[in-house]
Design a protein around this motif. Structure first.
Motif, mmCIF file in Angstrom:
data_model
loop_
_atom_site.group_PDB
_atom_site.id
_atom_site.type_symbol
_atom_site.label_atom_id
_atom_site.label_comp_id
_atom_site.label_asym_id
_atom_site.label_seq_id
_atom_site.Cartn_x
_atom_site.Cartn_y
_atom_site.Cartn_z
ATOM 1 N N LEU A 82 45.721 34.024 22.660
ATOM 2 C CA LEU A 82 45.733 33.701 24.084
ATOM 3 C C LEU A 82 44.761 32.570 24.345
ATOM 4 C CD1 LEU A 82 45.683 35.956 27.189
ATOM 5 C CD2 LEU A 82 43.751 34.423 26.828
ATOM 6 N N LEU A 83 45.213 31.591 25.135
ATOM 7 C CA LEU A 83 44.340 30.507 25.589
ATOM 8 C C LEU A 83 44.119 30.675 27.081
ATOM 9 C CD1 LEU A 83 42.872 27.845 24.794
ATOM 10 C CD2 LEU A 83 44.939 26.639 25.547
ATOM 11 N N ALA A 84 42.882 30.933 27.462
ATOM 12 C CA ALA A 84 42.535 31.136 28.872
ATOM 13 C C ALA A 84 42.026 29.824 29.466
ATOM 14 C CB ALA A 84 41.474 32.218 29.011
ATOM 15 N N VAL A 85 42.720 29.342 30.478
ATOM 16 C CA VAL A 85 42.285 28.161 31.220
ATOM 17 C C VAL A 85 41.419 28.671 32.367
ATOM 18 C CG1 VAL A 85 43.014 26.135 32.512
ATOM 19 C CG2 VAL A 85 44.402 26.974 30.602
ATOM 20 N N ALA A 86 40.150 28.275 32.378
ATOM 21 C CA ALA A 86 39.219 28.949 33.276
ATOM 22 C C ALA A 86 38.283 27.976 33.976
ATOM 23 C CB ALA A 86 38.389 29.973 32.504
ATOM 24 N N SER A 87 38.124 28.209 35.267
ATOM 25 C CA SER A 87 37.067 27.542 36.030
ATOM 26 C C SER A 87 36.444 28.547 36.988
ATOM 27 C CB SER A 87 37.617 26.336 36.798
ATOM 28 O OG SER A 87 38.632 26.741 37.697
ATOM 29 N N GLY A 88 36.440 29.810 36.547
ATOM 30 C CA GLY A 88 35.886 30.858 37.383
ATOM 31 C C GLY A 88 35.882 32.187 36.662
ATOM 32 N N LEU A 89 35.412 33.202 37.360
ATOM 33 C CA LEU A 89 35.224 34.522 36.768
ATOM 34 C C LEU A 89 36.530 35.161 36.330
ATOM 35 C CD1 LEU A 89 32.575 35.752 39.343
ATOM 36 C CD2 LEU A 89 32.158 35.410 36.906
ATOM 37 N N PHE A 90 37.577 35.023 37.155
ATOM 38 C CA PHE A 90 38.836 35.667 36.801
ATOM 39 C C PHE A 90 39.533 34.929 35.667
ATOM 40 C CE2 PHE A 90 38.164 37.474 41.031
ATOM 41 C CZ PHE A 90 38.394 38.815 40.760
ATOM 42 N N VAL A 136 44.388 30.867 36.592
ATOM 43 C CA VAL A 136 44.226 31.467 37.916
ATOM 44 C C VAL A 136 44.414 30.364 38.946
ATOM 45 C CG1 VAL A 136 42.655 32.671 39.470
ATOM 46 C CG2 VAL A 136 42.667 33.234 37.028
ATOM 47 N N HIS A 137 45.347 30.558 39.858
ATOM 48 C CA HIS A 137 45.625 29.520 40.856
ATOM 49 C C HIS A 137 44.459 29.399 41.825
ATOM 50 C CE1 HIS A 137 48.508 27.765 44.105
ATOM 51 N NE2 HIS A 137 48.015 26.813 43.346
ATOM 52 N N CYS A 138 44.130 30.490 42.512
ATOM 53 C CA CYS A 138 42.979 30.498 43.429
ATOM 54 C C CYS A 138 41.886 31.366 42.843
ATOM 55 C CB CYS A 138 43.384 31.017 44.806
ATOM 56 S SG CYS A 138 41.972 31.297 45.908
ATOM 57 N N GLU A 139 40.789 30.746 42.471
ATOM 58 C CA GLU A 139 39.604 31.491 42.006
ATOM 59 C C GLU A 139 38.816 31.905 43.248
ATOM 60 O OE1 GLU A 139 38.128 32.823 39.556
ATOM 61 O OE2 GLU A 139 39.025 32.047 37.707
ATOM 62 N N THR A 140 39.025 33.126 43.699
ATOM 63 C CA THR A 140 38.374 33.542 44.936
ATOM 64 C C THR A 140 36.849 33.496 44.864
ATOM 65 O OG1 THR A 140 38.772 35.838 44.260
ATOM 66 C CG2 THR A 140 40.247 34.904 45.891
ATOM 67 N N PRO A 141 36.192 33.849 43.741
ATOM 68 C CA PRO A 141 34.726 33.736 43.729
ATOM 69 C C PRO A 141 34.231 32.306 43.932
ATOM 70 C CG PRO A 141 35.469 35.152 41.951
ATOM 71 C CD PRO A 141 36.681 34.477 42.501
ATOM 72 N N SER A 142 35.023 31.326 43.475
ATOM 73 C CA SER A 142 34.620 29.922 43.550
ATOM 74 C C SER A 142 35.212 29.188 44.743
ATOM 75 C CB SER A 142 35.051 29.188 42.270
ATOM 76 O OG SER A 142 34.552 29.827 41.115
ATOM 77 N N GLY A 323 30.614 38.809 49.546
ATOM 78 C CA GLY A 323 29.568 38.386 48.622
ATOM 79 C C GLY A 323 30.210 37.823 47.370
ATOM 80 N N ASN A 324 29.577 38.013 46.211
ATOM 81 C CA ASN A 324 30.149 37.451 45.001
ATOM 82 C C ASN A 324 29.797 38.278 43.783
ATOM 83 O OD1 ASN A 324 31.595 35.365 43.492
ATOM 84 N ND2 ASN A 324 31.103 34.039 45.218
ATOM 85 N N TYR A 325 30.236 37.789 42.616
ATOM 86 C CA TYR A 325 30.143 38.530 41.370
ATOM 87 C C TYR A 325 29.448 37.709 40.290
ATOM 88 C CZ TYR A 325 34.228 40.622 43.703
ATOM 89 O OH TYR A 325 35.080 41.177 44.623
ATOM 90 N N GLY A 326 29.016 38.423 39.250
ATOM 91 C CA GLY A 326 28.523 37.769 38.049
ATOM 92 C C GLY A 326 27.457 36.731 38.328
ATOM 93 N N CYS A 327 27.606 35.552 37.733
ATOM 94 C CA CYS A 327 26.599 34.505 37.876
ATOM 95 C C CYS A 327 26.548 33.919 39.282
ATOM 96 C CB CYS A 327 26.856 33.397 36.859
ATOM 97 S SG CYS A 327 28.422 32.533 37.097
ATOM 98 N N VAL A 332 26.395 32.585 46.150
ATOM 99 C CA VAL A 332 27.574 32.046 46.834
ATOM 100 C C VAL A 332 28.212 33.162 47.653
ATOM 101 C CG1 VAL A 332 29.875 31.028 46.521
ATOM 102 C CG2 VAL A 332 27.981 30.346 45.007
ATOM 103 N N PHE A 333 28.550 32.859 48.897
ATOM 104 C CA PHE A 333 29.297 33.828 49.706
ATOM 105 C C PHE A 333 30.620 33.221 50.132
ATOM 106 C CE2 PHE A 333 27.073 31.421 52.930
ATOM 107 C CZ PHE A 333 27.867 31.461 54.073
ATOM 108 N N ARG A 334 31.555 34.101 50.512
ATOM 109 C CA ARG A 334 32.924 33.648 50.730
ATOM 110 C C ARG A 334 33.461 34.117 52.076
ATOM 111 N NH1 ARG A 334 35.706 36.683 46.402
ATOM 112 N NH2 ARG A 334 34.131 38.210 47.029
ATOM 113 N N ILE A 335 34.249 33.250 52.683
ATOM 114 C CA ILE A 335 34.913 33.561 53.946
ATOM 115 C C ILE A 335 36.411 33.547 53.685
ATOM 116 C CG2 ILE A 335 35.344 32.781 56.297
ATOM 117 C CD1 ILE A 335 32.479 31.678 56.299
ATOM 118 N N GLY A 336 37.052 34.689 53.938
ATOM 119 C CA GLY A 336 38.478 34.820 53.674
ATOM 120 C C GLY A 336 39.307 34.512 54.909
ATOM 121 N N HIS A 337 40.044 33.412 54.864
ATOM 122 C CA HIS A 337 40.952 33.046 55.957
ATOM 123 C C HIS A 337 42.366 33.038 55.398
ATOM 124 C CE1 HIS A 337 39.975 29.264 53.926
ATOM 125 N NE2 HIS A 337 38.716 29.410 54.341
#
Length: 361
Positions: A82-90, A136-142, A323-327, A332-337
């Motif tokens: 498996l090759l994981a393309v990643a720019s975030g926690l998920f 991951v299309h939308c990295e919610t933590p980032s 709030g957020n996870y991991g590192c 970083v905090f998040r606003i879900g719209h």
């Protein structure tokens, strides 16, 4: 337990009243009633339109992590790549999950505040020759949104299946499964669709089904028993009729609003959130506004605040965000719209509360 009048968490989102009413209806047995299988088929067709695909759609009961695991377990045997393309926690999580089931995983990692580099992905894919590429299309933590089409083309180039988690973006921004060459597309009910976390939705290509048959995984997350549903009126477990009815209400509501109007509503809510945040001195976590998701905005916690104190102050004013996870925890905090929360009036109310709270530091 508390509830808050200004709810802007990035999922599970607020469930609209008309959706909640589905749980007040008594239905027959989803195992036996033809009406349930007709409803299943209707939802399949609506989801194909929403997600831009002619591929099969499978709708299962349970939160979306079940299909993140299912996508891997059905496609990979121990020792396969498996090759994981990643720019975030998920994104990075897919590699960890793959290793836990005995697969060999490699990650093409980008900083969490940026996007993956397709050329680096291509180089790794050509060298590593994975069976499965994940993204991951939308990295919610980032709070970022990754373009998918070129990644799908790379998967085709190396003969790999392409799995995409669009749990937090599907229905909030265009997803064209077929043009992006997505073999396994994963969506949850608790984000833009604005249901509780009770259903998981998978789009599955003919190539994916072929691999599933070869792997022949037989656990709870197995896809093969769902291949002929609803044409064959048999399911491996009792389904959630109330949630399926709620999904139908949500999908028909999106159809009535018009998909382009839905996407525009999300874009306006996101732009309002970001512009108000920047005006009050907040700093976006993503390096550029161009890579921000239309469903969630990630801001850095202001230097003069500790996250726990800021979170408590917002809650005291009737507002809850993520709030957020991991590192990224406490940084970083998040606003879900997204979904029912992609409303400019709600976002404006929330951002005004945030502005007043920040003045007290």
């Amino acid at each position: 337990m508390k509830t808050y009048p200004i709810g802007l968490v990035p999922g599970p989102v607020s469930v609209p009243q008309k959706i909640r009413e589905a749980w007040l209806t008594d239905f027959g047995s989803s195992d036996l009633e033809p009406d349930f299988f007709e409803l299943y088929a209707q939802n399949q067709a609506l989801l194909q339109k929403l997600l831009g695909t002619k591929n099969d759609v499978v709708i299962t009961a349970g939160e979306a992590m079940s299909i993140l695991w299912g996508g891997l377990k059905n496609a990979l045997k121990p020792g396969e790549k498996l090759l994981a393309v990643a720019s975030g926690l998920f994104g990075e999580g897919f590699a960890d999950m793959a290793r836990s089931i005995g697969a060999v995983a490699e990650t093409v990692a980008a900083p969490f505040d940026s996007l993956p580099d397709p050329e680096k992905v291509r180089e790794a894919a050509l060298r590593f020759r994975p069976k499965l590429i994940t993204a991951v299309h939308c990295e919610t933590p980032s709070g970022t949104l990754t373009p998918l089409k070129e990644l799908g083309e790379i998967a085709r180039e190396v003969g790999a299946l392409f799995l995409v988690d669009f749990v937090a973006s599907g229905a909030g921004t265009p997803i064209n499964v077929d043009s992006c060459h997505i073999d396994i597309g994963l969506l949850g009910s608790q984000k833009v669709l604005s249901l509780p976390p009770s259903l998981s939705i998978s789009t599955l290509s003919p190539a994916a089904w072929q691999v599933f048959a070869e792997v022949n995984y037989s656990g709870y997350e197995a896809y093969l028993p769902w291949r002929d549903v609803p044409e064959t009126p048999y399911m491996p477990y009792t389904h959630d009729w109330q949630s399926m009815q709620a999904l139908h209400l949500a999908l028909t509501s999106l159809m009535e609003e018009g998909f382009e109007n839905v996407y525009a509503r999300h874009a306006r809510a996101a732009q309002l959130c970001r512009s108000m945040g920047l005006e009050m001195g907040l700093e976006l976590f993503p390096l550029s506004e161009d890579i921000c998701s239309p469903t969630v905005t990630a801001f850095k916690v202001p230097s003069q605040w500790a996250w726990k104190e800021l979170d408590s102050a917002l809650r005291a004013h009737g507002m809850v965000v993520g709030g957020n996870y991991g590192c990224l925890a406490d940084k970083v905090f998040r606003i879900g719209h997204m979904g029912s929360q992609a409303q400019e009036e709600l976002v404006r109310r929330g951002m005004n509360v945030l502005k007043e709270v920040l003045k007290t530091s």
